[in-house]
Scaffold this active site. Structure first.
Site, PDB file in Angstrom:
ATOM      1  N   ASP A 200     -23.620 -27.498 -23.430  1.00  0.00           N
ATOM      2  CA  ASP A 200     -24.127 -27.075 -22.129  1.00  0.00           C
ATOM      3  C   ASP A 200     -22.951 -27.022 -21.156  1.00  0.00           C
ATOM      4  O   ASP A 200     -22.576 -28.032 -20.554  1.00  0.00           O
ATOM      5  CB  ASP A 200     -25.218 -28.037 -21.634  1.00  0.00           C
ATOM      6  CG  ASP A 200     -25.847 -27.529 -20.336  1.00  0.00           C
ATOM      7  OD1 ASP A 200     -25.273 -26.604 -19.713  1.00  0.00           O
ATOM      8  OD2 ASP A 200     -26.892 -28.049 -19.942  1.00  0.00           O
ATOM      9  N   HIS A 205     -21.858 -29.300 -13.793  1.00  0.00           N
ATOM     10  CA  HIS A 205     -21.562 -30.634 -14.308  1.00  0.00           C
ATOM     11  C   HIS A 205     -20.062 -30.920 -14.416  1.00  0.00           C
ATOM     12  O   HIS A 205     -19.670 -31.996 -14.852  1.00  0.00           O
ATOM     13  CB  HIS A 205     -22.206 -30.809 -15.690  1.00  0.00           C
ATOM     14  CG  HIS A 205     -23.663 -30.452 -15.701  1.00  0.00           C
ATOM     15  ND1 HIS A 205     -24.604 -31.189 -15.018  1.00  0.00           N
ATOM     16  CD2 HIS A 205     -24.332 -29.416 -16.272  1.00  0.00           C
ATOM     17  CE1 HIS A 205     -25.802 -30.631 -15.193  1.00  0.00           C
ATOM     18  NE2 HIS A 205     -25.659 -29.555 -15.947  1.00  0.00           N
ATOM     19  N   ILE A 220     -22.834 -33.272 -11.116  1.00  0.00           N
ATOM     20  CA  ILE A 220     -23.906 -34.193 -11.502  1.00  0.00           C
ATOM     21  C   ILE A 220     -24.011 -34.247 -13.020  1.00  0.00           C
ATOM     22  O   ILE A 220     -23.538 -33.354 -13.719  1.00  0.00           O
ATOM     23  CB  ILE A 220     -25.265 -33.785 -10.878  1.00  0.00           C
ATOM     24  CG1 ILE A 220     -25.727 -32.408 -11.388  1.00  0.00           C
ATOM     25  CG2 ILE A 220     -25.174 -33.788  -9.364  1.00  0.00           C
ATOM     26  CD1 ILE A 220     -27.127 -32.027 -10.907  1.00  0.00           C
ATOM     27  N   GLY A 223     -29.192 -33.534 -17.143  1.00  0.00           N
ATOM     28  CA  GLY A 223     -30.443 -34.280 -17.323  1.00  0.00           C
ATOM     29  C   GLY A 223     -30.616 -34.713 -18.772  1.00  0.00           C
ATOM     30  O   GLY A 223     -31.052 -35.832 -19.054  1.00  0.00           O
TER      31      GLY A 223
HETATM   32  C1  LIG Z   1     -35.149 -18.592 -15.213  1.00  0.00           C
HETATM   33  C2  LIG Z   1     -34.410 -19.790 -15.665  1.00  0.00           C
HETATM   34  C3  LIG Z   1     -33.330 -19.472 -16.564  1.00  0.00           C
HETATM   35  C4  LIG Z   1     -32.388 -20.574 -16.814  1.00  0.00           C
HETATM   36  C5  LIG Z   1     -30.989 -20.139 -16.883  1.00  0.00           C
HETATM   37  C6  LIG Z   1     -29.928 -21.195 -16.995  1.00  0.00           C
HETATM   38  C7  LIG Z   1     -30.421 -22.542 -17.447  1.00  0.00           C
HETATM   39  C8  LIG Z   1     -29.434 -23.444 -18.064  1.00  0.00           C
HETATM   40  C9  LIG Z   1     -29.929 -24.449 -19.051  1.00  0.00           C
HETATM   41  C10 LIG Z   1     -31.275 -25.056 -18.756  1.00  0.00           C
HETATM   42  C11 LIG Z   1     -31.209 -26.455 -18.638  1.00  0.00           C
HETATM   43  C12 LIG Z   1     -31.237 -26.735 -17.215  1.00  0.00           C
HETATM   44  C13 LIG Z   1     -29.829 -26.835 -16.660  1.00  0.00           C
HETATM   45  C14 LIG Z   1     -29.500 -28.226 -16.552  1.00  0.00           C
HETATM   46  C15 LIG Z   1     -29.272 -28.689 -15.342  1.00  0.00           C
HETATM   47  C16 LIG Z   1     -29.291 -30.095 -15.179  1.00  0.00           C
HETATM   48  O1  LIG Z   1     -29.161 -30.897 -16.080  1.00  0.00           O
HETATM   49  S1  LIG Z   1     -29.550 -30.580 -13.591  1.00  0.00           S
HETATM   50  C17 LIG Z   1     -29.526 -32.345 -13.726  1.00  0.00           C
HETATM   51  C18 LIG Z   1     -30.838 -32.921 -14.122  1.00  0.00           C
HETATM   52  N1  LIG Z   1     -31.860 -32.689 -13.153  1.00  0.00           N
HETATM   53  C19 LIG Z   1     -31.878 -33.294 -11.963  1.00  0.00           C
HETATM   54  O2  LIG Z   1     -30.963 -34.033 -11.613  1.00  0.00           O
HETATM   55  C20 LIG Z   1     -33.063 -33.040 -11.080  1.00  0.00           C
HETATM   56  C21 LIG Z   1     -33.528 -34.326 -10.445  1.00  0.00           C
HETATM   57  N2  LIG Z   1     -34.729 -34.122  -9.651  1.00  0.00           N
HETATM   58  C22 LIG Z   1     -34.686 -33.732  -8.373  1.00  0.00           C
HETATM   59  O3  LIG Z   1     -33.631 -33.578  -7.773  1.00  0.00           O
HETATM   60  C23 LIG Z   1     -36.013 -33.520  -7.682  1.00  0.00           C
HETATM   61  O4  LIG Z   1     -37.024 -34.168  -8.397  1.00  0.00           O
HETATM   62  C24 LIG Z   1     -36.390 -31.998  -7.550  1.00  0.00           C
HETATM   63  C25 LIG Z   1     -36.462 -31.310  -8.927  1.00  0.00           C
HETATM   64  C26 LIG Z   1     -35.363 -31.285  -6.637  1.00  0.00           C
HETATM   65  C27 LIG Z   1     -37.771 -31.890  -6.889  1.00  0.00           C
HETATM   66  O5  LIG Z   1     -37.767 -32.650  -5.740  1.00  0.00           O
HETATM   67  P1  LIG Z   1     -38.529 -32.142  -4.440  1.00  0.00           P
HETATM   68  O6  LIG Z   1     -38.035 -30.806  -4.022  1.00  0.00           O
HETATM   69  O7  LIG Z   1     -38.460 -33.233  -3.438  1.00  0.00           O
HETATM   70  O8  LIG Z   1     -39.988 -31.920  -4.993  1.00  0.00           O
HETATM   71  P2  LIG Z   1     -41.367 -32.512  -4.473  1.00  0.00           P
HETATM   72  O9  LIG Z   1     -41.565 -32.095  -3.056  1.00  0.00           O
HETATM   73  O10 LIG Z   1     -41.420 -33.967  -4.791  1.00  0.00           O
HETATM   74  O11 LIG Z   1     -42.424 -31.767  -5.395  1.00  0.00           O
HETATM   75  C28 LIG Z   1     -42.708 -30.370  -5.250  1.00  0.00           C
HETATM   76  C29 LIG Z   1     -43.577 -29.941  -6.422  1.00  0.00           C
HETATM   77  O12 LIG Z   1     -42.761 -29.886  -7.606  1.00  0.00           O
HETATM   78  C30 LIG Z   1     -43.225 -30.838  -8.594  1.00  0.00           C
HETATM   79  N3  LIG Z   1     -42.027 -31.513  -9.131  1.00  0.00           N
HETATM   80  C31 LIG Z   1     -41.244 -32.377  -8.486  1.00  0.00           C
HETATM   81  N4  LIG Z   1     -40.231 -32.753  -9.290  1.00  0.00           N
HETATM   82  C32 LIG Z   1     -40.397 -32.120 -10.465  1.00  0.00           C
HETATM   83  C33 LIG Z   1     -39.680 -32.120 -11.691  1.00  0.00           C
HETATM   84  N5  LIG Z   1     -38.602 -32.871 -11.870  1.00  0.00           N
HETATM   85  N6  LIG Z   1     -40.137 -31.357 -12.695  1.00  0.00           N
HETATM   86  C34 LIG Z   1     -41.258 -30.617 -12.559  1.00  0.00           C
HETATM   87  N7  LIG Z   1     -41.995 -30.578 -11.402  1.00  0.00           N
HETATM   88  C35 LIG Z   1     -41.555 -31.313 -10.382  1.00  0.00           C
HETATM   89  C36 LIG Z   1     -44.102 -31.826  -7.838  1.00  0.00           C
HETATM   90  O13 LIG Z   1     -45.088 -32.368  -8.675  1.00  0.00           O
HETATM   91  C37 LIG Z   1     -44.693 -30.951  -6.736  1.00  0.00           C
HETATM   92  O14 LIG Z   1     -45.766 -30.211  -7.238  1.00  0.00           O
HETATM   93  P3  LIG Z   1     -47.234 -30.400  -6.573  1.00  0.00           P
HETATM   94  O15 LIG Z   1     -47.583 -31.829  -6.794  1.00  0.00           O
HETATM   95  O16 LIG Z   1     -48.132 -29.433  -7.327  1.00  0.00           O
HETATM   96  O17 LIG Z   1     -47.063 -30.028  -5.142  1.00  0.00           O
END
Ligand SMILES: CCCCCCCCCCCCC/C=C/C(=O)SCCNC(=O)CCNC(=O)[C@H](O)C(C)(C)COP(=O)(O)OP(=O)(O)OC[C@H]1O[C@@H](n2cnc3c(N)ncnc32)[C@H](O)[C@@H]1OP(=O)(O)O
Length: 301
Positions: A200, A205, A220, A223
Site C-alpha cells: 500500500d 503514509h 498517518i 489502518g
Molecule cells: C472510490 C474509492 C476508491 C479508492 C481509491 C484509493 C484507495 C486506496 C486503498 C484503500 C484503502 C484505504 C486507504 C487507506 C487509508 C488509510 O489507511 S487511512 C488510515 C486509517 N483510517 C483512519 O485513520 C480513519 C480514522 N477515523 C476517522 O478519522 C473518523 O472516524 C472519520 C472516518 C473521519 C469519521 O469521523 P467523523 O467525520 O467525525 O464522522 P461522524 O460524524 O462520527 O459520523 C458520520 C457518519 O459516518 C459514520 N462513520 C463514522 N466513522 C466511520 C468509519 N470509520 N467507518 C464507517 N462509517 C463511519 C457514522 O456512523 C455516521 O453515520 P450515521 O450514524 O448514519 O450518521
C-alpha cells in the site's frame, strides 16, 4: 469542498449495475514475512516463541505461517489505482479507510496466485461524506477454491450530498448482522514506511506534504497496519498463537494513528467472539474497535 456530482448526474441503477474488473494477487514466503514484520511480529523479541513462525520456520520458509490479516492485502489491487464509478466523483486525497471486514475460510498457503472478484457492496450518502464498500472474493488460481473475503469501507470526506433527497441514498447488499487487557508493543516511528512495503504505497503514509494537504500534521499509519497489530495480539492472547483459529475479523477505524505511538488493545471473550478495542496510549484515544470470531478455544485457556 464538495466533490459530489449533481443530482441529475447521479444514477444509482447505473452505479449498482457497474461491473468492477477482476484483479490478481501473487505472493510468496518473503511477502508473508515482510507483512508480519510490518505489523510488529518479533518487534520486541527476535526469538519470540509465538511470533517467530510468522517470519521464519526452522524446516524451511515454505512452512512459515500466514497471519489472517495478510488477506487484507488482496483488496488493495482494486483500490490503489482508484475506482472508476459512473456518475460518482470524489477527491482521492480526502479518502480515509473507514472499516475492514474479513472472512478467512482456510489457512492461507505460504505462497499462492489468486484471482480477486471485486464488487460494490455498499454506498451511503452521509451528507458531509460518502461511504463506499468494496467486496473482494479471492480464489486460488488453479483450484478455484474461495480462500477469503474482504469488505473494505472507504470514508470519502467531502463526497456526500450526491443524492439530494429527503431520504439519503443508502445501499448495502449484505446482512447488517454480521476482560482481558493486553499491551501491544509501541509502533516504531518507521512503522508506516515498513508496512508500505507490503503493497500500500499511498503517500498519505509517507509524504509529509501529502499528509498536510489531507489535513494531518504528519503522515498517518495505515489502518490495516493498526488492524494487523490488534489481531496479532488477539491471536497471541486468546488463540494460543494459532492463526488458523481466526474465522472472521471486523474493525472500524475510529481515529488516526501516528507512527511511533503506543497501541494498547483490550479484549473481551464472549463465547466464540472476541470484542476488542485498540487505544493510543499517549492520547488515551480509541482508534479501532471491532470483533473477531474464532473457530474454538484452545484447552490451555
Ligand atoms: C472510490 C474509492 C476508491 C479508492 C481509491 C484509493 C484507495 C486506496 C486503498 C484503500 C484503502 C484505504 C486507504 C487507506 C487509508 C488509510 O489507511 S487511512 C488510515 C486509517 N483510517 C483512519 O485513520 C480513519 C480514522 N477515523 C476517522 O478519522 C473518523 O472516524 C472519520 C472516518 C473521519 C469519521 O469521523 P467523523 O467525520 O467525525 O464522522 P461522524 O460524524 O462520527 O459520523 C458520520 C457518519 O459516518 C459514520 N462513520 C463514522 N466513522 C466511520 C468509519 N470509520 N467507518 C464507517 N462509517 C463511519 C457514522 O456512523 C455516521 O453515520 P450515521 O450514524 O448514519 O450518521
Amino acid at each position: 469542498m464538495s466533490m459530489a456530482t449533481s443530482d441529475s448526474e447521479f444514477n444509482p441503477d447505473l452505479l449498482l449495475a457497474h461491473k468492477l474488473p477482476e484483479t490478481r494477487s501473487t505472493y510468496n514466503e518473503r511477502d508473508v514475512a515482510i507483512y508480519a514484520l510490518g505489523v510488529g511480529a518479533c518487534g520486541q523479541d527476535a526469538v519470540d516463541s509465538v511470533e517467530l513462525k510468522f517470519v521464519y520456520h526452522e524446516n524451511g520458509q515454505e512452512h512459515v505461517q500466514v497471519l489472517p490479516t495478510f488477506v487484507s492485502l488482496f483488496s488493495l489491487g482494486s483500490l490503489t489505482d482508484g475506482l472508476d464509478l459512473p456518475g460518482f466523483k470524489y477527491d482521492p486525497s480526502l479518502l480515509l479507510h473507514g472499516q475492514q471486514y474479513i472472512e478467512v475460510y482456510r489457512p492461507l498457503p505460504s505462497k499462492a496466485s489468486l484471482i480477486n472478484k471485486v464488487s460494490l457492496a455498499g454506498l451511503q450518502d452521509k451528507g458531509k461524506a460518502a461511504i463506499l464498500e468494496i467486496e473482494t472474493r479471492s480464489y486460488e488460481q488453479g483450484s478455484d477454491e474461495l480462500l477469503c473475503m474482504n469488505r473494505t469501507t472507504v470514508f470519502l470526506r467531502g463526497a456526500g450530498g450526491f443524492s439530494n433527497s429527503s431520504q439519503p441514498f443508502s445501499y448495502k447488499n449484505y446482512p447488517s448482522n454480521q476482560g482481558l487487557a493486553v499491551k501491544i508493543p509501541q509502533t516504531q516511528p518507521s512503522a508506516a514506511l515498513l508496512y508500505r512495503l507490503s503493497g500500500d504505497y499511498n503517500p498519505l503514509h509517507s509524504d509529509p506534504n501529502v499528509a498536510k494537504r489531507a489535513g494531518f500534521p504528519r503522515p498517518i499509519l495505515h489502518g490495516l497496519c493498526t488492524l494487523g497489530f490488534a489481531i496479532k495480539a488477539i491471536i497471541k492472547c486468546i488463540c494460543n498463537g494459532d492463526p488458523s483459529a481466526v474465522k472472521t475479523i471486523s474493525g472500524r477505524f475510529l481515529a488516526t494513528v501516528f507512527p511511533g505511538e503506543t497501541l494498547i488493545t483490550e479484549m473481551w471473550l464472549q463465547g466464540l467472539r472476541v470484542i476488542y478495542q485498540t487505544k493510543v496510549k499517549e492520547r488515551n484515544k480509541a482508534v479501532l474497535s471491532g470483533y473477531v470470531d474464532i473457530r474454538g478455544l484452545s484447552s490451555s485457556l
